[in-house]
Every structure is written in C-alpha cells, then in structure tokens.
Design an enzyme around this catalytic site. Sequence first.
Site, PDB file in Angstrom:
ATOM      1  N   PHE A 139       9.603 -57.918 -12.458  1.00  0.00           N
ATOM      2  CA  PHE A 139       9.500 -58.970 -11.446  1.00  0.00           C
ATOM      3  C   PHE A 139       9.201 -60.277 -12.151  1.00  0.00           C
ATOM      4  CE2 PHE A 139       7.639 -61.877  -8.449  1.00  0.00           C
ATOM      5  CZ  PHE A 139       8.529 -61.778  -7.395  1.00  0.00           C
ATOM      6  N   ASP A 224       5.975 -62.592 -19.893  1.00  0.00           N
ATOM      7  CA  ASP A 224       5.670 -63.147 -18.572  1.00  0.00           C
ATOM      8  C   ASP A 224       4.257 -62.711 -18.220  1.00  0.00           C
ATOM      9  OD1 ASP A 224       5.308 -63.756 -15.926  1.00  0.00           O
ATOM     10  OD2 ASP A 224       7.297 -63.111 -15.278  1.00  0.00           O
ATOM     11  N   LYS A 253       0.179 -68.447 -11.322  1.00  0.00           N
ATOM     12  CA  LYS A 253      -0.820 -67.829 -10.439  1.00  0.00           C
ATOM     13  C   LYS A 253      -2.247 -68.359 -10.664  1.00  0.00           C
ATOM     14  CE  LYS A 253       1.845 -64.129  -8.602  1.00  0.00           C
ATOM     15  NZ  LYS A 253       2.878 -63.306  -9.218  1.00  0.00           N
TER      16      LYS A 253
HETATM   17  C1  LIG Z   1       4.326 -63.725  -9.147  1.00  0.00           C
HETATM   18  C2  LIG Z   1       5.104 -63.548 -10.380  1.00  0.00           C
HETATM   19  C3  LIG Z   1       6.172 -64.413 -10.697  1.00  0.00           C
HETATM   20  C4  LIG Z   1       6.665 -65.491  -9.770  1.00  0.00           C
HETATM   21  O1  LIG Z   1       5.716 -66.464  -9.483  1.00  0.00           O
HETATM   22  P1  LIG Z   1       5.898 -67.409  -8.205  1.00  0.00           P
HETATM   23  O2  LIG Z   1       4.781 -68.395  -8.317  1.00  0.00           O
HETATM   24  O3  LIG Z   1       5.800 -66.540  -6.990  1.00  0.00           O
HETATM   25  O4  LIG Z   1       7.245 -68.032  -8.328  1.00  0.00           O
HETATM   26  C5  LIG Z   1       6.827 -64.219 -11.906  1.00  0.00           C
HETATM   27  N1  LIG Z   1       6.463 -63.236 -12.754  1.00  0.00           N
HETATM   28  C6  LIG Z   1       5.443 -62.392 -12.484  1.00  0.00           C
HETATM   29  C7  LIG Z   1       5.064 -61.342 -13.473  1.00  0.00           C
HETATM   30  C8  LIG Z   1       4.748 -62.499 -11.277  1.00  0.00           C
HETATM   31  O5  LIG Z   1       3.775 -61.642 -10.984  1.00  0.00           O
END
Ligand SMILES: *Cc1c(COP(=O)(O)O)cnc(C)c1O
Length: 405
Positions: A139, A224, A253
Amino acid sequence: MTSPFIEQEDLYGAHNYKPLPVVLTRGEGVYVWDENGKRYLDMMSAYSAVSHGHCHPKLVDALKHQASQLNIVSRAFYTDKLGPFLENICKHTGFEKALPMNTGAEAVETALKAARKWAYVVKGVPADKAEIIACSGNFHGRTISIVSMSTESQYRFGFGPFTPGFTIIPYGDVEALEHAITPNTAAFLVEPIKGEGGIIVPPKDYLAKCAAICKKHNVLLICDEIQTGLGRTGKLLACEHGGIKPDAVVLGKALGGGILPVSLFLTRKEVMDVFTPGDHGSTFGGNPLAAAVAAKAIEVLFEENLIERAQKVGEYFQQRLRSLRSPLIKDVRGKGLLIGVEIDEKIPARQICLQLLSFGILTKETHNTVVRFAPPLIITEEQIDVVINALQQVLAEIDIKSTAK
Ligand SMILES: *Cc1c(COP(=O)(O)O)cnc(C)c1O
C-alpha cells in the site's frame, strides 16, 4: 445507532469509506469523545497519523503561534520555518536532503519521479525505459500511478489505463528481487513492515539482503515509512530493525503531529539533485504552518521518549495479546505499537471492531481478517490492560455464540 451527521455524510458524501457508526467531536491524548459525550480509547490513531495523541498541547501551541504569524506563502519565497524543519529531520534520519509535500501519496509520487529521473541522468537508463520494482500486497497510496503498482483488485478496478514501468514481486522474497532487476531498474520501493497489507513483518534479514542486492545492481532502495516511521515500531525508522540505511525514505502520517498533513521524501544529495527549478512542486508543500508543526512533532518525539515507549509498551501489548490464548486468534504480529491480530476467518474482523466500539474502544480492521492496534505512542500499560479486558470479553461472547450454533 444513527445520527443526523451520519445521514448527512451519507447523503452528500461519496461512499469511498465505510466508517464505523460513531460521530467524533473531540480528542485529547489517547481518547476521543462522540457527540453524546461517550469516551473512546483510540487504538487506531488515524492509521498511525496521531502518534503524539490528539491535540498534543505543545503541538497545538506551535500551531496557534505559527497560525498568527504566517501560514502559506508557496515555495516562490523562502521562510524562516522550512530550513530549520528540513535540517532537523535530515540530522535525525541521517539523510542529506528532504523534499516536503503534504500527503503520503504525493511524497511517494515524488520518490517515483526522483527514482526515474535519477535512472536517466545518473545511472544512464535509456529514455522512458526506467523500471520500478514494488511488492505484491503493497500500500503506497491512491493516485493513478500508485494504484498502478497495487495488486489489490479493489484499489484498481475501474481506474485503468495504468501507468507502465512497474514490476511486482512477492513481499519477503529476496530471490524474486534479484531476478526482477534489469539494467533499466531504477528503484525497489518497499514497506519495512506492510501496514494496510495486514501488518506483515518480513523475515529478519530481508531488508539487509535487499539492500545488498540493490547496491550490487546500482538500484535505489526506497523505504515507504509513511506508516512505520517516526517511532511507530519502536525505532525512529522501521528499517533500523533490519540494520540498514536505504537510499531514500518516504515519511508522512505522524510527521504532521496529528494536526496537519505533512510528508517528505528524504534521500542523499546525488539523488535529490536531479530536481531542478520547475521540475516538481506543491503549492502547500513545506508551508511555514506545516513546517512549524512538523518540526515540533519531531522534537516532541524525542523530548517525551515516544520511540522507546513504543518499543516497551508495544512489547507488553503483544505479550498480553498472546496470553489471551483465544482459539479465535490465529496470529499476533507487528513491532512496537503497530500490531495486527489475525482473527479466524469465520469471524469478520469488522464484527470484532464493532463490538469493541461498544466497549469504548476504537479500531479498524484491515484485510477482513486482521484487527489493527496502532494507538498513540503515549498510551500506558494500564490503558492497554483496558483494551485487553475488552477484547477478552468480545472474543468470549463470540466464542460462546459460535459454539452454541
Ligand atoms: C497511508 C499510507 C500511504 C498514503 O498516505 P496518504 O497520506 O493517505 O496519501 C502511503 N504508504 C503507506 C505505507 C501508508 O500507510
């Protein structure tokens, strides 16, 4: 339970979410309150965006102070807040340079653009041939290019045609990475622990082996850390658990202190220098309000020892979850305060979340069978005991019902 606010969102809003039936109006620390004044323990913290707790007083002060000084000027000018913020995060993470955006998806897009351009201007990949390797079950966000990397049919259905140039390999599989790399590979993008994919922890030596393979083939390793970063897993960056320093990292986040959307792409100079004025940007990225709050958010992380707390309290939490010994719990996994409890597939995880809601505990399922526990890092062991007791009762009720049938 119904509420005019639920009906209103339902009527005027897109149905791209299916929220639990609770209307929140206030938050403080690990708690939030609904419109009727009922208090809940927030075990979800906005998908790990609220690591500092709701309305952290130092962060609210930083927000208020900066809000009365200067908020948005765009990157057409310098401000007295962006430089200090970037220096601070670079020094803490050991990266040379940082590029600020707002949401996680934008920072991931930034990473993809940087990797591609680095492949062309530094590595010498022929024009438009750069490939980026990602993992199944990943994700990384919701833009068209990012869902082009997704293997989740629901994230993709109806949104094609997709962006080319991505290769997908199984998560946790080192040999697959070695096989997937070609002379045109720019980068390998990976989550150190899969978050939305069900809180999946890879084999212990996975990241180290990936780092060695990437180095051997001159491929950028990009982690990420939007969900796993900033103390969530008991280290500043989750890739530290694997003993590695990747070529680049994406943060988001919790970087906004649970107040604002703030994200960053961090890397070394050689990679970041592929960007020249006008290549890439964001009207709001790096604005002084966001920079002031995010800089404070990093400061608080260290001042209040939130990283060590996540490690210590997370261990306690996992140990208590394991001691429940419920036949409905198939697995307990995660690191620090990013914990997934895999529930027997006979019981939808959402049902557990709904029942926990009536006990005053907020959480959200991921992947139908996993209940996620990712509270603010300020949570105490006593508060964890409250969650454990509630979960124990919920599981016992379900167990009685399912055996009575
Ligand atoms: C939440 C998340 C995203 C996307 O972040 P947004 O602020 O919702 O665009 C990307 N990568 C990971 C691992 C995430 O948990």
